[in-house]
Design a protein around this motif. Structure first.
Motif: not given
Length: 513
Positions: A52-61
């Motif tokens: 969720l949020g702005a860090d969605r590109a980090l996936g499971s991290a």
């Protein structure tokens, strides 16, 4: 300390069960119960969380994960689990739910994130099982059909400040900087939605209600019986495939007739769990009846022929609702019972599941916790030996016999030679009821009395390893201790912990000390 395992398959003699302190011979554990079961009775929905949020590109991290608002099948209890039980969730878990039958959504509610201390001891078969997963405490939300959840890593949760639900805040720790490949949250987060199932249906025609006894307990949880109540201490009769019982082994000296219909009506798994208590109540009983002080003392001495006939320090046996009484699905748990040598101490807990339940819902809450412990967290059975609700009703927890030294999974490092009593609810900011405190004292006075323990005394337990005491250390503890005495945790809550001195005093008084 190594436990003793008695297989639940082919229980062949109730005489071995007739002595509360007799230990079964060691045997091999049966295979774990299959956790893929039909939706009735009860079910578990396991939904993977997404970034969720702005860090969605980090996936499971991603430091914030969850699920957006959505409709789901009905459920009543929620929790979050993850792959590695050794990993801790440093952060904040919040959920909001929609009640069945309307469009009203609750506010955000916090789920207790630190639950690792409620577990089997390290290096035990249960603790080392590959089925075990990390988990939060469960939260009872009542009948719901919509859910939204957010899990925020510690740094992200702190950046939100005081917003959200009251009483939140993760454990203190070092600052974390999230980079691709790093995971500030445990891997494999899933939201568990537990439906406890309907209360056990009545089969056939229920017997006419008897008039209430003088001094009957107020606030008793209903017993959803499929069979009418049998005479107390009726001999066990009849048999079922895999369960062979001696009709005389649990008999009443008065010669009350056997209730042969019970064994034939019970599923084999239920009969095996019930057989562990046939020294106290008939096979298939919904409750173990209370005894007077004199009756308890007579039963105690009768179970120890040849011992010196001195008045024992033991409290009157309280009424205990059996697993069948609260509707346990015995197919969920692993087969067999694991015993330790004795009961030297009682650890008091709270379930951390919230206080928004009525006493009539207590069996449903317990079925939900049982399912969460076994299906979601991967334990062999419910972790606690006993549970107590706000009305003072006492419930049998882990299977194996309420008078026997059943090894639980309640106090990491100190499950050997102890028992765990959990009060349904959360008691950091809520006072426990006087009825619950009285139930703790009465239960402790009886069960500790069976093993010669003084509730106001001290005892030594050997640590199996934890965050307060190294493995192998002999630790001096109160005979009635709080969970936090054996592990660095908030359990059993500040306000319940503060009442344990009263529980010790009252339990000793009930024992006649």
């Amino acid at each position: 300390m190594r436990g003793f395992l008695a297989s639940s398959i082919g229980v062949t003699c109730a005489a071995a069960l007739a002595l509360p302190l007799a230990l079964p011979a060691p045997a091999q554990a049966g295979p774990p119960a299959v956790t893929s079961e039909p939706a009735v009775p009860g079910s578990t929905q396991s939904l993977p969380l997404v970034p969720l949020g702005a860090d969605r590109a980090l996936g499971s991290a991603a430091p914030e994960q969850g699920l957006t608002r959505r409709g789901v099948r009905p459920f009543s209890l929620v929790g979050v689990v993850w792959d590695n039980p050794a990993s801790e969730l440093h952060g904040r878990v919040q959920v909001r739910t929609r009640a069945v039958g309307n469009h009203h959504w609750s506010g955000w509610q916090d789920i207790e994130t630190h639950n690792r201390e409620h577990a089997a001891d390290p290096d035990t078969p249960e603790g080392a099982s590959r089925r075990v997963r990390g988990s939060t405490a469960p939260l009872w939300v009542g009948s719901s059909d919509g859910v939204e959840v957010r899990v925020q890593a510690e740094e992200a949760a702190e950046s939100e400040g005081a917003g959200g639900a009251e009483g939140a805040g993760g454990a203190e720790g070092e600052e974390r900087v999230t980079v691709p490949g790093d995971s500030p949250l445990p891997r494999g987060l899933h939201l568990e939605l537990v439906d406890p199932g309907a209360d056990p249906p009545r089969a056939g025609v229920a017997p006419a209600a008897a008039p209430p006894r003088s001094g009957a307990q107020v606030g008793r949880a209903p017993l959803h019986a499929s069979v009418g109540r049998a005479p107390l201490h009726a001999p066990v009769g009849g048999a079922r495939a895999g369960v062979s019982m001696s009709a005389q082994s649990a008999g009443d000296p008065s010669g009350a007739p056997a209730d042969n219909s019970r064994a034939d009506a019970l599923p084999s798994e239920t009969a095996v769990a019930s057989a562990a208590n046939t020294d106290l109540a008939p096979l298939g009983a919904l409750e173990i009846p209370a005894l007077s002080q004199q009756e308890t003392e007579r039963a105690f001495l009768a179970a120890r022929p040849g011992t010196e006939r001195v008045k024992p320090y033991i409290g009157a046996r309280p009424r205990i609702i059996t697993r069948r009484g609260w509707g346990a699905n015995e197919k969920l748990r692993e087969r067999g019972f694991i015993y330790t040598k004795k009961v030297k101490a009682a650890f008091v807990h709270h379930t951390g599941s919230g206080n928004n339940y009525s006493c009539s819902q207590s069996p449903s809450v317990i079925r939900s916790i049982y399912r969460y412990h076994v299906v979601s967290s991967g334990w062999r059975d419910i972790g606690y030996n006993f549970l107590v609700d706000k009305c003072g009703n006492i419930y049998e927890g882990r299977a194996g016999g309420v008078a026997k030294p059943v090894m639980g999974a309640h106090t990491l490092g100190f499950n050997s030679n102890s028992m765990g009593i959990a009060v349904l609810g959360s008691y950091n900011n809520t006072k426990p009821s006087s009825a619950a405190l009285k139930a703790i004292a009465r239960l402790s006075a009886w069960k500790l009395g069976l093993y010669g323990a003084n509730p106001r005394g001290k005892t030594y337990l050997k640590s199996g390893g934890g965050n307060l005491y190294r493995k192998g250390k002999n630790v001096r503890l109160n005979v009635i201790s709080g969970h936090r005495d054996g592990f660095a945790t908030e359990c059993p809550g500040r306000l319940l912990y503060g009442k344990l001195g009263t529980a010790r005093k009252e339990a000793a008084r009930y024992q006649g000390r």
